[in-house]
Design an enzyme around this catalytic site. Structure first.
Site, mmCIF file in Angstrom:
data_model
loop_
_atom_site.group_PDB
_atom_site.id
_atom_site.type_symbol
_atom_site.label_atom_id
_atom_site.label_comp_id
_atom_site.label_asym_id
_atom_site.label_seq_id
_atom_site.Cartn_x
_atom_site.Cartn_y
_atom_site.Cartn_z
ATOM 1 C CD GLU A 70 -3.112 -0.886 2.173
ATOM 2 O OE1 GLU A 70 -2.878 -0.193 3.185
ATOM 3 O OE2 GLU A 70 -4.190 -1.456 1.987
ATOM 4 C CD GLU B 99 -4.312 -5.647 2.928
ATOM 5 O OE1 GLU B 99 -5.015 -4.889 3.624
ATOM 6 O OE2 GLU B 99 -3.085 -5.519 2.833
#
Ligand code: GAL
Length: 659
Positions: free
Chosen positions: A142, A298
């Site tokens: 991320e 995710e």
């Protein structure tokens, strides 16, 4: 279909690992993302690597038939690094140095961080590139999740080099940034700084370039890792996890560098409409790499820990959201994380295997989802859409700058409002920058395209010329790629085609603001009535016809929505931001007139419908049973259907016969 999650075995004694693998098999897990936050464990000191534990767990997973998405582990530097090299730490716009103790405490431009990250990735790839368990490489984690931009001296030096590379001479920089304004003229690149906090608004061109630079600096980090992996001879696909429409990073520039797009998505279970934002996010991922399935890297199995209140997901909600991903192009459903942590900031975050163990609803749902995914046949990647929704990061960055006629614009919210209207109408849509409009598209909706690159304008013009229908405005075609006005007024590229001129923006006070002023402008038109917000622009017809007019406020009687024939197509303009009803009616009208076919012609608006080749995915996100007319074979039950009744959160994959 990939199924699995982030796996952090270093948080557990080794005897637990055997139980992990056994439970993974029970749940149908076939891949785990390993080593995302393992740097301090892999490299306890500079130059010292400990791979034994990682060897053991990778071997164990492999014996259990579970593949590995191996992270490069560069997302959270170990304590020895900042102890020895404190200059790797990032700095905020206000000049605060961000301390270690959390994660992502690195300045992306820091040469020391990059050198040490490169050493780690080199060691990882040399060791594991030929391991049969390794199926994918996962760069960092991320990018820009916590640090949206770094204003440190590392960033300052790199920004200067980036500008010199972009502009060549300081005169060119001065011209591009309009530095004659407020005495900002530079005589050397060495005088330039990141737009750190200043007494007045920073130069908007500088702010825009700093967003571009920040994106490029992070992309350079990712490409450095990719290059190391490829030059070592590793052949597995490479990905990094995106976060939907993330403001700091222009994923449309990143996606071509990745083999697989993957995404992290955490819709709020408390928000009954969050499935709409989720649908937008899935479509964005599908559109970033056309004709290539993406991965949900995710999601949470149940409650989160980082919202103010973290509601559990309702029974079936997690599976419904997973089915939505598959319908909208995902070939894998993964979670953060496999086993719930016992300590640390995320111990309350749900996991596939909850702290309370396997006697839980969460576990039953996880096992059921694994079985369902395993039963699905291979699906075609998402079908090309007939509608393009134009979403552009550079435009977002430019709109985000202060000192505009309307300073309370939420660009993403406006784009998502249009997406929700298309979703309610069950119309499949690609979410693309203007340059990608064309091909199968019949209709392009480009709201609020304030910054318009010449290439983008040319693509939209060409699209209309060739027979497409474009809907744009308000506050569009205002500046060029440098954030400068063009000579001659506004709408300098698209105005002739649109058949209008734009004189004034007519900013309105936002509807929920507690201050005096005009807040909305009523709109009456051929496609239905609506309410306009944020702008009631003063536009004049110059070849176009008014399809709707303002019926209240300072623009009473003036055109609100216009249409002009241009080439083989037509070009529409909106002089205001339409509310949900306005978007719904205009979408219906334009879909009909352009011949856009919905995935399902007639289904309740709370049913999410999407298409992959012959397979239609239906998910009922409403509170009541939904009856849907759809004929084909239910892929899960094998039964032929004509009409289905879906309970709340029930979903179906229906294979239709080719016409
Ligand atoms: C993501 C992150 C994961 C985990 C998760 C919690 O942003 O990549 O490591 O923190 O959020 O929701």
């Amino acid at each position: 279909m990939y199924y699995g999650g982030d796996y952090n075995p270093e948080q557990w004694p080794e005897e637990v690992w055997h139980d992990d693998v056994a439970r993974m098999r029970e749940a149908g897990v076939n891949i785990v993302t390993l080593a995302v936050f393992s740097w301090s464990r892999i490299q306890p000191a500079e130059g010292v690597f400990d791979f034994d534990w990682l060897d053991r767990i990778i071997d164990l997973l492999h014996e259990g038939g579970i593949g590995v998405d191996l992270a490069t582990a560069t997302a959270s530097p170990p304590p020895w690094m900042h102890e020895r090299y404190p200059e790797i730490l990032p700095v905020t716009r206000d000049g605060v140095t961000l301390s270690p103790g959390g994660r992502q405490h690195y300045a992306p431009s820091s040469p020391v961080y990059r050198r040490l990250a490169a050493e780690l990735v080199t060691a990882m790839v040399e060791r594991y590139k030929d391991h049969p368990a390794v199926q994918m490489w996962h760069l960092n984690n991320e990018y820009a999740c916590h640090v949206h931009a770094d204003y440190s001296d590392n960033a300052r030096d790199a920004f200067r080099a980036w500008l010199e590379d972009r502009y060549g001479t300081v005169e060119a920089l001065n011209a591009a940034w309009g530095t004659s304004f407020w005495s900002q003229r530079y005589s050397s690149f060495d005088q330039v700084l990141p737009p750190r906090i200043a007494p007045a608004s920073s130069n908007p061109c500088q702010m825009l370039d700093f967003r571009r630079f920040t994106n490029d600096a992070l992309l350079q980090c990712a490409l450095m890792e990719k290059e190391i992996i490829r030059s070592a001879g590793a052949t597995q696909p490479i990905t990094t996890n995106f976060m939907g429409a993330w403001p700091a990073v222009d994923y449309s520039a990143w996606a071509p560098h990745l083999d697989v797009v993957s995404d992290d998505a955490y819709p709020d279970p408390n928000d009954p409409q969050s499935f709409r934002a989720a649908a937008f996010q899935r479509d964005l991922m599908r559109s970033l790499k056309p004709r290539t399935p993406w991965l949900l890297m995710e999601q949470s199995s149940n409650a989160l820990n980082w919202r103010p209140s973290n509601a559990p997901k309702a029974p079936g909600q997690m599976e419904a959201l997973s089915a939505q991903c598959v319908g909208r192009g995902a070939d894998g459903i993964l979670f953060f994380q496999w086993r719930q942590s016992k300590a640390g900031s995320e111990k309350f975050h749900s996991a596939m295997l909850p702290h309370a163990g396997t006697g839980t609803r969460t576990w039953r749902e996880i096992v059921r989802l694994g079985g369902m995914l395993d039963s699905l046949p291979t699906l075609e990647p998402g079908s090309p859409a007939q509608v393009a929704l134009v979403f552009d990061w550079e435009n977002w960055w430019a709109l985000d700058n202060p000192d505009h006629p309307q300073n309370r614009l939420d660009y993403l919210a406006v784009i998502m409002r249009w997406h929700a209207a298309l979703q309610r109408a069950h119309i499949q849509v690609d979410i693309v920058p203007p340059e990608k409009v064309g091909g199968e598209h019949r209709l392009a909706i480009a709201p609020l395209l304030y910054l318009m690159r010449d290439e983008g304008a040319a693509a939209l013009e060409g699209f209309v010329e060739a027979g497409g229908t474009l809907l744009t405005g308000p506050f569009s075609d205002i500046v060029d790629s440098r954030d400068h006005f063009l000579d001659g007024g506004f709408l300098q590229r698209l105005g002739t085609m649109l058949g209008i001129t734009l004189e004034d923006f007519g900013a309105l006070v936002p509807r929920d603001a507690d201050e005096p002023g005009e807040r909305e402008a009523r709109v009456e038109g051929a496609f239905g009535d609506a309410v306009g917000e944020l702008f009631a622009e003063e536009i004049w017809l110059d070849g176009a016809e008014a399809v709707a007019t303002f019926s209240s406020g300072r623009r009473l009687g003036n055109p609100a929505v216009t249409r002009a024939q241009a080439g083989k197509g037509s070009a529409w303009y909106m002089a205001t931001v339409l509310d949900d009803d306005g978007c719904d009616s205009l979408v219906r009208h334009l879909a009909e007139t352009t011949g856009v076919e919905p995935v399902l012609p007639d289904a309740p608006s709370t049913v999410d419908a999407s298409r992959r080749g012959d397979v239609v995915t239906l998910v009922n996100f409403g509170e009541d049973d939904a009856v849907v007319a759809v004929s084909g074979t239910n892929l899960i039950t094998g039964v032929e259907v004509e009409r289905m009744t879906l309970a709340p959160y029930e979903f179906a994959f229906v294979e239709q016969a080719r016409p």
